[in-house]
Motif scaffolding. Structure first.
Motif, PDB file in Angstrom:
ATOM      1  N   LYS A 159       9.594   8.625   2.544  1.00 46.49           N
ATOM      2  CA  LYS A 159       9.247   9.958   1.925  1.00 46.49           C
ATOM      3  C   LYS A 159       8.164  10.636   2.929  1.00 46.49           C
ATOM      4  N   ILE A 160       7.364   9.730   3.396  1.00 45.51           N
ATOM      5  CA  ILE A 160       6.510  10.161   4.486  1.00 45.51           C
ATOM      6  C   ILE A 160       7.000  11.039   5.581  1.00 45.51           C
ATOM      7  N   LEU A 161       8.058  10.126   6.247  1.00 46.22           N
ATOM      8  CA  LEU A 161       8.774  10.733   7.297  1.00 46.22           C
ATOM      9  C   LEU A 161       9.549  11.840   7.186  1.00 46.22           C
ATOM     10  N   THR A 162      10.184  11.867   5.944  1.00 45.32           N
ATOM     11  CA  THR A 162      11.108  12.993   5.398  1.00 45.32           C
ATOM     12  C   THR A 162      10.349  14.307   5.316  1.00 45.32           C
ATOM     13  N   HIS A 163       8.924  14.401   4.605  1.00 48.70           N
ATOM     14  CA  HIS A 163       8.199  15.521   4.469  1.00 48.70           C
ATOM     15  C   HIS A 163       7.194  15.657   5.313  1.00 48.70           C
ATOM     16  N   ARG A 164       6.831  14.978   6.335  1.00 48.44           N
ATOM     17  CA  ARG A 164       5.748  15.111   7.159  1.00 48.44           C
ATOM     18  C   ARG A 164       5.598  16.366   7.835  1.00 48.44           C
ATOM     19  N   PRO A 165       4.595  17.177   8.127  1.00 49.01           N
ATOM     20  CA  PRO A 165       4.266  18.309   8.609  1.00 49.01           C
ATOM     21  C   PRO A 165       4.786  18.494  10.290  1.00 49.01           C
ATOM     22  N   ILE A 166       5.905  18.664  10.516  1.00 47.96           N
ATOM     23  CA  ILE A 166       6.167  18.888  11.728  1.00 47.96           C
ATOM     24  C   ILE A 166       7.185  19.924  11.694  1.00 47.96           C
ATOM     25  N   LYS A 167       7.543  20.555  13.031  1.00 50.73           N
ATOM     26  CA  LYS A 167       8.330  21.683  13.047  1.00 50.73           C
ATOM     27  C   LYS A 167       9.800  21.258  12.774  1.00 50.73           C
ATOM     28  N   HIS A 168      10.373  20.178  13.258  1.00 54.60           N
ATOM     29  CA  HIS A 168      11.925  19.738  13.071  1.00 54.60           C
ATOM     30  C   HIS A 168      11.961  18.462  12.199  1.00 54.60           C
ATOM     31  N   ALA A 169      12.703  18.806  11.050  1.00 57.10           N
ATOM     32  CA  ALA A 169      12.495  17.537   9.962  1.00 57.10           C
ATOM     33  C   ALA A 169      13.483  16.505  10.636  1.00 57.10           C
ATOM     34  N   ILE A 192       1.111   7.315  -3.268  1.00 56.22           N
ATOM     35  CA  ILE A 192       1.193   7.744  -1.892  1.00 56.22           C
ATOM     36  C   ILE A 192       2.651   8.650  -2.044  1.00 56.22           C
ATOM     37  N   ALA A 193       3.636   7.982  -2.276  1.00 56.12           N
ATOM     38  CA  ALA A 193       4.844   8.544  -2.449  1.00 56.12           C
ATOM     39  C   ALA A 193       4.771   9.936  -3.034  1.00 56.12           C
ATOM     40  N   PHE A 194       4.130  10.038  -4.075  1.00 49.22           N
ATOM     41  CA  PHE A 194       3.699  11.315  -4.924  1.00 49.22           C
ATOM     42  C   PHE A 194       2.999  12.416  -3.821  1.00 49.22           C
ATOM     43  N   PHE A 195       2.135  11.978  -3.198  1.00 48.16           N
ATOM     44  CA  PHE A 195       1.096  12.898  -2.202  1.00 48.16           C
ATOM     45  C   PHE A 195       2.406  13.352  -1.159  1.00 48.16           C
ATOM     46  N   ALA A 196       3.429  12.325  -0.721  1.00 54.31           N
ATOM     47  CA  ALA A 196       4.024  12.982   0.503  1.00 54.31           C
ATOM     48  C   ALA A 196       5.106  13.875  -0.209  1.00 54.31           C
ATOM     49  N   GLU A 197       5.652  13.566  -1.235  1.00 56.31           N
ATOM     50  CA  GLU A 197       6.696  14.426  -1.852  1.00 56.31           C
ATOM     51  C   GLU A 197       6.374  15.791  -2.218  1.00 56.31           C
ATOM     52  N   THR A 198       4.824  16.023  -2.662  1.00 52.22           N
ATOM     53  CA  THR A 198       4.306  17.056  -2.961  1.00 52.22           C
ATOM     54  C   THR A 198       3.618  17.741  -1.611  1.00 52.22           C
ATOM     55  N   ARG A 199       4.113  17.265  -0.324  1.00 50.43           N
ATOM     56  CA  ARG A 199       3.411  17.548   0.802  1.00 50.43           C
ATOM     57  C   ARG A 199       1.897  17.633   0.693  1.00 50.43           C
ATOM     58  N   ARG A 200       1.300  16.791   0.244  1.00 52.18           N
ATOM     59  CA  ARG A 200      -0.113  16.765   0.070  1.00 52.18           C
ATOM     60  C   ARG A 200      -0.517  15.785   1.349  1.00 52.18           C
ATOM     61  N   PHE A 201      -0.518  16.144   2.530  1.00 50.88           N
ATOM     62  CA  PHE A 201      -0.380  15.329   3.769  1.00 50.88           C
ATOM     63  C   PHE A 201      -2.077  15.048   4.074  1.00 50.88           C
ATOM     64  N   VAL A 218      -9.215   9.883  -2.974  1.00 53.55           N
ATOM     65  CA  VAL A 218      -8.077   8.479  -2.579  1.00 53.55           C
ATOM     66  C   VAL A 218      -9.293   7.350  -2.760  1.00 53.55           C
ATOM     67  N   LYS A 219     -10.530   7.496  -2.766  1.00 52.95           N
ATOM     68  CA  LYS A 219     -11.475   6.339  -2.722  1.00 52.95           C
ATOM     69  C   LYS A 219     -11.418   6.262  -4.421  1.00 52.95           C
TER      70      LYS A 219
END
Length: 370
Positions: A324-334, A269-278, A255-256
């Motif tokens: 997109k970040i909220l939708t795909h972020r790595p948590i147990k319950h979507a 950043i949207a692409f990172f979120a959609e591909t779950r590259r958190f 990212v730098k």
């Protein structure tokens, strides 16, 4: 007393012509003399000693700087494959600003020193880097510079050079370039000398398409290692999948680099979120807000949606990206639809100043709200 080694009569005659051409000959005379000497090296130079070649070298270096580009390019083309070509002349041709002159020497000459390669790689443009990138047996000192300065096509060519050697720093840089380049990911993944730690990171970040292509293209031994790494990644994801505690070095480098190229934008950043590259999302939010990546990782994995909004607003992200970040972020319950709508309303109300002050509070107290 030691006497300087004498040149044969025919070579002495040509040296005299060279010196005359350097002193005051016409442009046509210089080019004609240059071609004469080139022909001499192509047909008879192999029997000359290094001391004898040095005599030619000194005069040729002066002459070649006084002829036009086309003549220098012709000389480079003829001398590049010659193992006994004058050393200083080869370095001079390699440093030429005109790629038509430097290219053949940079690609092929065995008389080119590492020192000159490092100098050219450090100071010249992408065409020169492209020529060097395909050269056999590049050392770490040279590849480190190309990885740092090279653009996409140069890096792809370098990655395809199977005899090039890379330092750990060089490989880390290559991995950073591969962040937004699936083709480069495939090329790097097929390198038999890629250290396991980098192979693991590449496969962890790779799309399913890239993984499938690597599996299809890899030789049996590498295919076995790829399967092993993918299985280990899947096992970790099933048991923990978390961001906290992960090594973010490569994500931060990526990212730098993107920020330096003005590519760290909403789309990226949207692409990172959609591909779950958190890891990259956390690193991006950390860089844009000047806070630790680890802090952003805790925010992204935390249970509270409203907390995630704060660094996103402070970084100036559009709501479409935040969604997109909220939708795909790595948590147990979507996140459900109602919560997402509420978050959109809250995000609209959250001011930039409030978000930035909250981040400063977190930094001062070294903790995120629970």
């Amino acid at each position: 007393m030691h006497q300087p080694e004498q040149l044969p009569h025919s070579e002495n005659s040509i040296i005299a012509e060279l010196e005359e051409a350097v002193r005051g000959g016409s442009s046509e005379k210089r080019v004609h003399t240059l071609r004469q000497v080139t022909n001499l090296f192509l047909h008879d130079g192999e029997r000359l000693s290094e001391d004898q070649i040095k005599v030619f070298d000194n005069v040729l270096c002066m002459l070649v700087s006084r002829v036009e580009t086309r003549a220098r390019a012709e000389l480079s083309k003829h001398l590049a494959p010659v193992d006994y070509a004058p050393v200083d002349l080869i370095q001079q041709l390699a440093r030429d600003d005109e790629i038509s002159v430097a290219e053949n020497v940079l690609m092929h000459s065995t008389r080119l020193t590492e020192h000159t390669l490092v100098e050219v790689a450090s100071t010249k443009g992408q065409d020169h880097l492209m020529a060097i990138s395909g050269r056999p047996h590049l050392t770490e000192a040279v590849t480190d510079i190309i990885v740092d300065r090279g653009e996409r096509q140069v890096i792809r060519k370098l990655a395809n050079n199977q005899t090039a050697r890379f330092s750990d720093t060089g490989y880390s840089g290559m991995m950073a370039h591969a962040e937004d380049d699936d083709e480069l990911s495939e090329i790097i993944g097929l390198r038999v000398d890629l250290p396991n730690k980098h192979l693991r990171d590449l496969l962890r970040r790779a799309t399913e398409s890239v993984r499938a292509k690597l599996m299809a293209s890899a030789p049996p031994a590498l295919q076995k290692e790829i399967k092993k790494v993918i299985k280990a990644i899947a096992d970790v994801a099933r048991s923990d999948g978390g961001l906290v505690g992960r090594d973010f070095t490569l994500a931060e480098e990526a990212v730098k680099r993107m920020k330096g190229l003005n590519e760290l934008n909403d789309t990226a950043i949207a692409f990172f979120a959609e591909t779950r590259r958190f890891g990259e999302v956390a690193a991006a939010l950390g860089l844009l807000n000047n806070v630790p990546t680890e802090m952003m990782a805790k925010v992204l994995e935390g249970p509270r949606t409203d907390i995630v909004l704060i660094p996103c607003r402070s970084a100036g992200l559009a709501w479409s990206v935040v969604a997109k970040i909220l939708t795909h972020r790595p948590i147990k319950h979507a996140i459900d639809t109602d919560t997402l709508k509420l978050a959109e309303r809250d995000y609209g109300k959250l001011s930039l100043d409030t978000a930035q002050r909250t981040l400063r509070f977190w930094m001062v107290h070294n903790k995120v709200e629970k």
